[in-house]
Write a protein that holds these residues in place. Structure first.
Motif, PDB file in Angstrom:
ATOM      1  N   GLY A 132       0.835  -1.199   0.000  1.00  0.00           N
ATOM      2  CA  GLY A 132       0.000   0.000   0.000  1.00  0.00           C
ATOM      3  C   GLY A 132       0.865   1.242   0.000  1.00  0.00           C
ATOM      4  N   ILE A 133       0.242   2.400   0.197  1.00  0.00           N
ATOM      5  CA  ILE A 133       0.990   3.651   0.270  1.00  0.00           C
ATOM      6  C   ILE A 133       1.375   3.937   1.719  1.00  0.00           C
ATOM      7  N   LEU A 134       2.505   4.634   1.909  1.00  0.00           N
ATOM      8  CA  LEU A 134       2.997   4.919   3.251  1.00  0.00           C
ATOM      9  C   LEU A 134       2.418   6.198   3.835  1.00  0.00           C
ATOM     10  N   ASN A 135       1.769   7.024   2.993  1.00  0.00           N
ATOM     11  CA  ASN A 135       1.156   8.277   3.452  1.00  0.00           C
ATOM     12  C   ASN A 135       2.176   9.166   4.163  1.00  0.00           C
ATOM     13  N   THR A 172       3.553  12.093   2.760  1.00  0.00           N
ATOM     14  CA  THR A 172       3.332  13.512   2.488  1.00  0.00           C
ATOM     15  C   THR A 172       1.914  13.967   2.815  1.00  0.00           C
ATOM     16  N   GLY A 173       1.004  13.034   3.017  1.00  0.00           N
ATOM     17  CA  GLY A 173      -0.391  13.387   3.265  1.00  0.00           C
ATOM     18  C   GLY A 173      -1.245  13.304   2.013  1.00  0.00           C
ATOM     19  N   ASN A 174      -0.639  13.446   0.849  1.00  0.00           N
ATOM     20  CA  ASN A 174      -1.368  13.277  -0.409  1.00  0.00           C
ATOM     21  C   ASN A 174      -0.595  12.352  -1.355  1.00  0.00           C
ATOM     22  N   ASP A 175       0.059  11.354  -0.765  1.00  0.00           N
ATOM     23  CA  ASP A 175       0.849  10.414  -1.571  1.00  0.00           C
ATOM     24  C   ASP A 175       0.024   9.809  -2.705  1.00  0.00           C
ATOM     25  N   PHE A 176       0.503   9.949  -3.925  1.00  0.00           N
ATOM     26  CA  PHE A 176      -0.065   9.327  -5.124  1.00  0.00           C
ATOM     27  C   PHE A 176      -1.531   9.712  -5.363  1.00  0.00           C
ATOM     28  N   GLN A 177      -1.906  10.902  -4.933  1.00  0.00           N
ATOM     29  CA  GLN A 177      -3.247  11.389  -5.237  1.00  0.00           C
ATOM     30  C   GLN A 177      -3.331  11.712  -6.731  1.00  0.00           C
ATOM     31  N   VAL A 178      -4.412  11.268  -7.367  1.00  0.00           N
ATOM     32  CA  VAL A 178      -4.603  11.506  -8.797  1.00  0.00           C
ATOM     33  C   VAL A 178      -5.476  12.746  -8.971  1.00  0.00           C
ATOM     34  N   GLN A 179      -4.957  13.716  -9.711  1.00  0.00           N
ATOM     35  CA  GLN A 179      -5.657  14.988  -9.879  1.00  0.00           C
ATOM     36  C   GLN A 179      -5.910  15.250 -11.364  1.00  0.00           C
ATOM     37  N   ALA A 180      -7.062  15.854 -11.648  1.00  0.00           N
ATOM     38  CA  ALA A 180      -7.396  16.207 -13.025  1.00  0.00           C
ATOM     39  C   ALA A 180      -6.607  17.436 -13.452  1.00  0.00           C
ATOM     40  N   ILE A 211      -3.901  -0.224  -7.288  1.00  0.00           N
ATOM     41  CA  ILE A 211      -4.741   0.749  -7.982  1.00  0.00           C
ATOM     42  C   ILE A 211      -4.957   1.972  -7.093  1.00  0.00           C
ATOM     43  N   LEU A 212      -4.647   3.137  -7.632  1.00  0.00           N
ATOM     44  CA  LEU A 212      -4.752   4.399  -6.899  1.00  0.00           C
ATOM     45  C   LEU A 212      -6.094   5.089  -7.130  1.00  0.00           C
ATOM     46  N   ALA A 213      -6.583   5.022  -8.363  1.00  0.00           N
ATOM     47  CA  ALA A 213      -7.837   5.697  -8.694  1.00  0.00           C
ATOM     48  C   ALA A 213      -8.473   5.032  -9.912  1.00  0.00           C
ATOM     49  N   ILE A 214      -9.798   4.996  -9.917  1.00  0.00           N
ATOM     50  CA  ILE A 214     -10.549   4.544 -11.077  1.00  0.00           C
ATOM     51  C   ILE A 214     -10.990   5.785 -11.843  1.00  0.00           C
ATOM     52  N   ILE A 215     -10.732   5.803 -13.135  1.00  0.00           N
ATOM     53  CA  ILE A 215     -11.036   6.962 -13.967  1.00  0.00           C
ATOM     54  C   ILE A 215     -12.261   6.651 -14.822  1.00  0.00           C
ATOM     55  N   ILE A 216     -13.327   7.408 -14.610  1.00  0.00           N
ATOM     56  CA  ILE A 216     -14.551   7.234 -15.395  1.00  0.00           C
ATOM     57  C   ILE A 216     -14.445   8.144 -16.617  1.00  0.00           C
ATOM     58  N   VAL A 217     -14.305   7.514 -17.794  1.00  0.00           N
ATOM     59  CA  VAL A 217     -14.126   8.274 -19.033  1.00  0.00           C
ATOM     60  C   VAL A 217     -15.442   8.231 -19.817  1.00  0.00           C
ATOM     61  N   PRO A 218     -16.230   9.322 -19.816  1.00  0.00           N
ATOM     62  CA  PRO A 218     -17.498   9.329 -20.553  1.00  0.00           C
ATOM     63  C   PRO A 218     -17.263   9.195 -22.061  1.00  0.00           C
ATOM     64  N   ILE A 224     -12.866  11.108 -11.236  1.00  0.00           N
ATOM     65  CA  ILE A 224     -11.771  10.364 -10.594  1.00  0.00           C
ATOM     66  C   ILE A 224     -12.256   9.789  -9.274  1.00  0.00           C
ATOM     67  N   MET A 225     -12.279   8.481  -9.184  1.00  0.00           N
ATOM     68  CA  MET A 225     -12.698   7.792  -7.972  1.00  0.00           C
ATOM     69  C   MET A 225     -11.444   7.361  -7.198  1.00  0.00           C
ATOM     70  N   ASP A 226     -11.154   8.065  -6.112  1.00  0.00           N
ATOM     71  CA  ASP A 226      -9.958   7.784  -5.308  1.00  0.00           C
ATOM     72  C   ASP A 226     -10.164   6.505  -4.506  1.00  0.00           C
ATOM     73  N   VAL A 227      -9.320   5.492  -4.736  1.00  0.00           N
ATOM     74  CA  VAL A 227      -9.454   4.214  -4.020  1.00  0.00           C
ATOM     75  C   VAL A 227      -8.181   3.872  -3.246  1.00  0.00           C
ATOM     76  N   ARG A 228      -7.384   4.876  -2.953  1.00  0.00           N
ATOM     77  CA  ARG A 228      -6.116   4.607  -2.263  1.00  0.00           C
ATOM     78  C   ARG A 228      -6.321   3.956  -0.902  1.00  0.00           C
ATOM     79  N   LEU A 229      -7.384   4.309  -0.194  1.00  0.00           N
ATOM     80  CA  LEU A 229      -7.612   3.771   1.144  1.00  0.00           C
ATOM     81  C   LEU A 229      -8.448   2.497   1.132  1.00  0.00           C
ATOM     82  N   ASP A 230      -8.867   2.066  -0.033  1.00  0.00           N
ATOM     83  CA  ASP A 230      -9.630   0.827  -0.162  1.00  0.00           C
ATOM     84  C   ASP A 230      -8.650  -0.340  -0.259  1.00  0.00           C
ATOM     85  N   GLU A 231      -8.645  -1.215   0.734  1.00  0.00           N
ATOM     86  CA  GLU A 231      -7.668  -2.302   0.775  1.00  0.00           C
ATOM     87  C   GLU A 231      -7.870  -3.318  -0.346  1.00  0.00           C
TER      88      GLU A 231
END
Length: 226
Positions: free
Chosen positions: A26-29, A31-39, A124-131, A142-149
């Motif tokens: 998993g991520i070590l967290n 920085t507080g926003n480790d591997f956050q996916v941003q648009a 998997i860090l994030a699920i990307i919904i591409v319309p 962007i569905m953030d799933v970093r905390l989902d085990e």
């Protein structure tokens, strides 16, 4: 057999990975926003820098520390015919002997689990919904799933955790045995207890009757004297 560090001994990388045998992937967290996916703009995405711990195969003990040391830029392919569920992952690939942040093109179905085989391991860090036919990815896509085990989760050092479940299981078993022993003991003396209780109750009734008789006799004597 692996034992280290022994004097004058050559070790393989797979041996050294055992140093992290007590960690979960998993991520070590840090920085507080480790591997956050941003648009970003258009179909562009930014994955923030961070630190992660990953396995190199599905059933591995130990693993690798991964830190890209800078943000990673990715681009989502356009979904031409239907809404597509892609994902961003930290991926170890055996054939290239690398860990990278990757963009994985998906299907019309949401990912149920990351790919974890003997040659590839994904967090998997994030699920990307591409319309369909969209020309832009927004943060809402962007569905953030970093905390989902199921997909990623936070790294935990299990060596620092007290194995309370084992203690709980032992306590439950002890209580169950005590209850069983008590039930056996009670069944063995129940009839005797019932007899003793009945006898004791009868004695108290007899004493009460004697007291009532004595009181009645005393009242009769008083009435005669009066």
């Amino acid at each position: 057999m692996t034992a280290f560090p022994l004097d004058d001994t050559y070790y393989l990388a797979q041996d050294m990975r055992l140093f992290h045998a007590g960690r979960t992937p998993g991520i070590l967290n840090v920085t507080g926003n480790d591997f956050q996916v941003q648009a970003g703009s258009g179909m562009n995405l930014t994955v923030k820098n961070g630190v992660a711990f990953t396995h190199t195969k599905a059933d591995e003990m130990g693993g690798l520390i991964f830190c890209p040391r800078q943000d990673v830029s990715l681009t989502a392919p356009v979904a031409e015919y239907y809404t597509r569920y892609d994902y961003v992952a930290i991926r170890y690939t055996q054939s290239s002997n690398q860990v990278q942040v990757v963009y994985a093109k998906g299907t019309a179905e949401k990912p149920s689990a990351p790919i974890r085989t003997q040659t590839q391991y994904d967090l998997i860090l994030a699920i990307i919904i591409v319309p369909a036919n969209a020309g832009e990815i927004t943060q809402d896509n962007i569905m953030d799933v970093r905390l989902d085990e199921t997909f990623c989760g936070l790294t935990i050092d299990t060596l620092t955790q007290i194995p309370t479940q084992a203690f709980q299981n032992q306590l439950t078993a002890t209580i169950a045995k005590m209850q069983s022993d008590w039930d056996t003991f009670f069944e063995g003396i129940k009839n005797q207890m019932e007899g003793d209780v009945a006898t004791n109750l009868q004695l108290q009734i007899n004493e009460l009757e004697q007291w009532k008789s004595s009181v009645a006799e005393g009242l009769e004597d008083i009435m005669v004297e009066v």
